[in-house]
Design an enzyme around this catalytic site. Structure first.
Site, short mmCIF file in Angstrom:
data_model
loop_
_atom_site.label_atom_id
_atom_site.label_comp_id
_atom_site.label_asym_id
_atom_site.label_seq_id
_atom_site.Cartn_x
_atom_site.Cartn_y
_atom_site.Cartn_z
N ARG A 1 0.79 -1.24 0.00
CA ARG A 1 0.00 0.00 0.00
C ARG A 1 0.82 1.28 0.00
O ARG A 1 1.90 1.33 0.61
CB ARG A 1 -0.92 0.00 1.23
CG ARG A 1 -2.00 -1.05 1.14
CD ARG A 1 -2.86 -1.15 2.39
NE ARG A 1 -3.91 -2.15 2.18
CZ ARG A 1 -3.71 -3.47 2.26
NH1 ARG A 1 -2.52 -3.95 2.58
NH2 ARG A 1 -4.69 -4.31 2.01
N HIS B 1 -0.77 -2.46 -4.51
CA HIS B 1 -0.11 -3.23 -5.58
C HIS B 1 -0.04 -2.46 -6.91
O HIS B 1 -0.31 -3.01 -7.98
CB HIS B 1 -0.82 -4.58 -5.76
CG HIS B 1 -0.74 -5.47 -4.56
ND1 HIS B 1 0.32 -5.46 -3.67
CD2 HIS B 1 -1.61 -6.41 -4.07
CE1 HIS B 1 0.12 -6.34 -2.71
NE2 HIS B 1 -1.05 -6.92 -2.91
N HIS C 1 3.32 -12.61 -5.55
CA HIS C 1 2.15 -12.78 -4.69
C HIS C 1 1.60 -14.21 -4.73
O HIS C 1 0.38 -14.42 -4.73
CB HIS C 1 1.08 -11.77 -5.13
CG HIS C 1 0.13 -11.35 -4.06
ND1 HIS C 1 -0.81 -12.20 -3.52
CD2 HIS C 1 -0.02 -10.18 -3.42
CE1 HIS C 1 -1.50 -11.54 -2.61
NE2 HIS C 1 -1.04 -10.31 -2.52
N ASP D 1 -1.42 -10.12 8.25
CA ASP D 1 -1.28 -9.35 7.00
C ASP D 1 -0.37 -8.18 7.34
O ASP D 1 -0.77 -7.02 7.31
CB ASP D 1 -2.66 -8.86 6.52
CG ASP D 1 -2.62 -8.30 5.11
OD1 ASP D 1 -1.52 -8.27 4.52
OD2 ASP D 1 -3.68 -7.89 4.61
N GLN E 1 5.99 -9.65 3.79
CA GLN E 1 4.57 -9.57 4.16
C GLN E 1 4.08 -10.99 4.31
O GLN E 1 4.03 -11.74 3.33
CB GLN E 1 3.78 -8.85 3.05
CG GLN E 1 2.34 -8.56 3.39
CD GLN E 1 2.15 -7.24 4.16
OE1 GLN E 1 3.09 -6.46 4.31
NE2 GLN E 1 0.96 -7.01 4.66
N GLU F 1 5.43 -12.35 0.83
CA GLU F 1 5.81 -11.36 -0.17
C GLU F 1 7.05 -10.61 0.33
O GLU F 1 6.94 -9.76 1.21
CB GLU F 1 4.65 -10.39 -0.39
CG GLU F 1 3.38 -11.07 -0.83
CD GLU F 1 2.15 -10.23 -0.48
OE1 GLU F 1 2.01 -9.13 -1.01
OE2 GLU F 1 1.34 -10.69 0.34
C1 BGC Z 1 -2.07 -7.48 1.13
C2 BGC Z 1 -3.48 -7.82 1.53
C3 BGC Z 1 -4.33 -7.83 0.30
C4 BGC Z 1 -3.76 -8.83 -0.67
C5 BGC Z 1 -4.52 -8.78 -1.96
C6 BGC Z 1 -1.59 -8.53 0.21
O1 BGC Z 1 -0.30 -8.22 -0.20
O2 BGC Z 1 -1.21 -7.31 2.22
O3 BGC Z 1 -3.98 -6.88 2.45
O4 BGC Z 1 -5.66 -8.11 0.57
O5 BGC Z 1 -2.43 -8.54 -0.93
O6 BGC Z 1 -4.73 -10.02 -2.44
#
Ligand code: BGC
Length: 356
Positions: A89, A114, A183, A255, A292, A320
């Site tokens: 974010r 993203h 991801h 998360d 992450q 991630e």
């Molecule tokens: C984020 C999540 C998000 C997801 C989307 C992750 O990298 O931290 O909050 O919902 O990506 O699929």
């Protein structure tokens, strides 16, 4: 499921389908020893990793879809995608660089996630075979999703033995920011075997970056000690996920960004996950300062993966590797700035093993 008959050290290409504008989309299958990896030029997605359990039985340990059409549905949970230009974010989609303010369109409540509504995961990348795998290139024009500078990004997937290497580079012609990651959602039981709350994770981090109610870091680097985010010793993912701890309530589970103990720029341990049932073990190493760990909290059954399986909450977890979320607005965090003449290099490895 059959025992491995996978060939050694090969890369094979096939055309999978076409996007709406008629662009052909290739898939590359990388094999070495018992491991088989599939990646596609569409969004440079990691589609599949077949890995053996302790008896040699193969299962796909990353979530993925059978058809290109499913990957084309937007928005989606970024299953296996390369996210960019800025993974995770940016608060209010806004940041200032060299005195100029930039606005990324918002796509996650009040924030940009993203890379904004049309990120790197929605393009067909140029593909070139390299020893042991494939290199994908994507050129993002100046002003794409509000970001300054023409950015040329490469993602190179190579398989050496049981280690999948993902190497990233990026260059720009104007100062900009970059944070590329993968991801993939892992499930060491196999992609069609329910959730992974019984798998054990260890994260090599003494600190994490706490978030506000919209999942933006507060700026603090808080100790994990005494919290359900302490994974310095292996712990079952589900053991504390519902604990009455504000950070877990905000995110509906894990998360968060963990501040890795290793030295950024050199390959160091991020996390180790083991599955007591199958014996499969995943080791993640990276040159990035953070990871992450996302426990798939927002998966809700609305996407159907291979074998007709609906991906429900916690069907997979993501690791991630990254610079910290919202770094452009946190001068104290490791910098995500990229200037003309510089090359951003980053490497992450995923090693698939077994514990007896
Ligand atoms: C984020 C999540 C998000 C997801 C989307 C992750 O990298 O931290 O909050 O919902 O990506 O699929």
């Amino acid at each position: 499921m059959a025992f491995s008959a996978i060939a050694q050290g090969e890369t094979k290409m096939s055309i999978w389908g076409h996007t709406a504008d008629g662009t052909a989309v290739p898939i590359y299958t990388l094999t070495d020893g018992q491991i088989e990896v599939r990646v596609t030029a569409y969004g440079a997605h990691l589609m599949s990793v077949k890995a053996p359990d302790r008896t040699g039985k193969l299962a796909d340990v990353v979530l993925g879809y059978d058809t290109l059409d499913t990957y084309l549905i937007k928005p989606n949970p970024y299953i296996g995608a390369i996210v960019g230009r800025y993974g995770n974010r940016i608060a209010h989609g806004k940041f200032t660089l060299d005195g100029k303010t930039y606005q990324i369109p918002l796509n996650n409540g009040p924030n940009a996630l993203h890379g904004g509504p049309k990120g790197f995961d929605e393009y067909v990348w140029q593909a070139k075979e390299v020893p042991g795998g494939v290199e994908f290139t994507h050129v993002s024009p100046d002003g794409d999703m509000g970001f300054p500078g023409t950015m040329s990004a490469t993602v190179r997937y190579t398989l050496k033995g049981s280690t999948l290497h993902i190497e990233y580079t990026a260059t720009t012609d104007k100062a900009t920011v970059v944070n590329l990651t993968n991801h993939a959602y892992f499930n060491l039981h196999g992609d069609d075997q329910g959730n992974n709350l019984d798998q054990k994770i260890e994260i090599d981090a003494d600190r994490y970056t706490p978030v506000d109610a919209t999942l933006i870091p507060t700026g603090e680097l808080a100790p994990v000690a005494g919290t359900p985010l302490d994974f310095r010793k292996p712990e079952v993912i589900g053991a504390r996920i519902d604990a009455n701890f504000a950070q877990l309530k905000i995110a509906g589970g894990y998360d968060h960004n963990w501040v890795l103990n290793g030295k950024p720029g050199t390959l160091h341990l991020a996390a180790i996950v083991t599955d007591p049932v199958s014996g499969r073990k995943l080791t993640v190493e990276t040159t990035e300062p953070g990871v992450q760990f996302y426990s798939g909290n927002f998966l809700n059954g609305s996407f159907t993966g291979r074998h007709g399986v609906k991906y429900e909450k916690h069907a997979g977890f993501c690791l991630e590797t990254q610079h910290f979320p919202d770094s452009p607005n946190h001068p104290d965090f490791p910098s995500t700035e990229l200037k003309p003449g510089e090359t951003m290099h980053s490497t992450t490895t995923f090693t698939f093993g077994v514990e007896k």
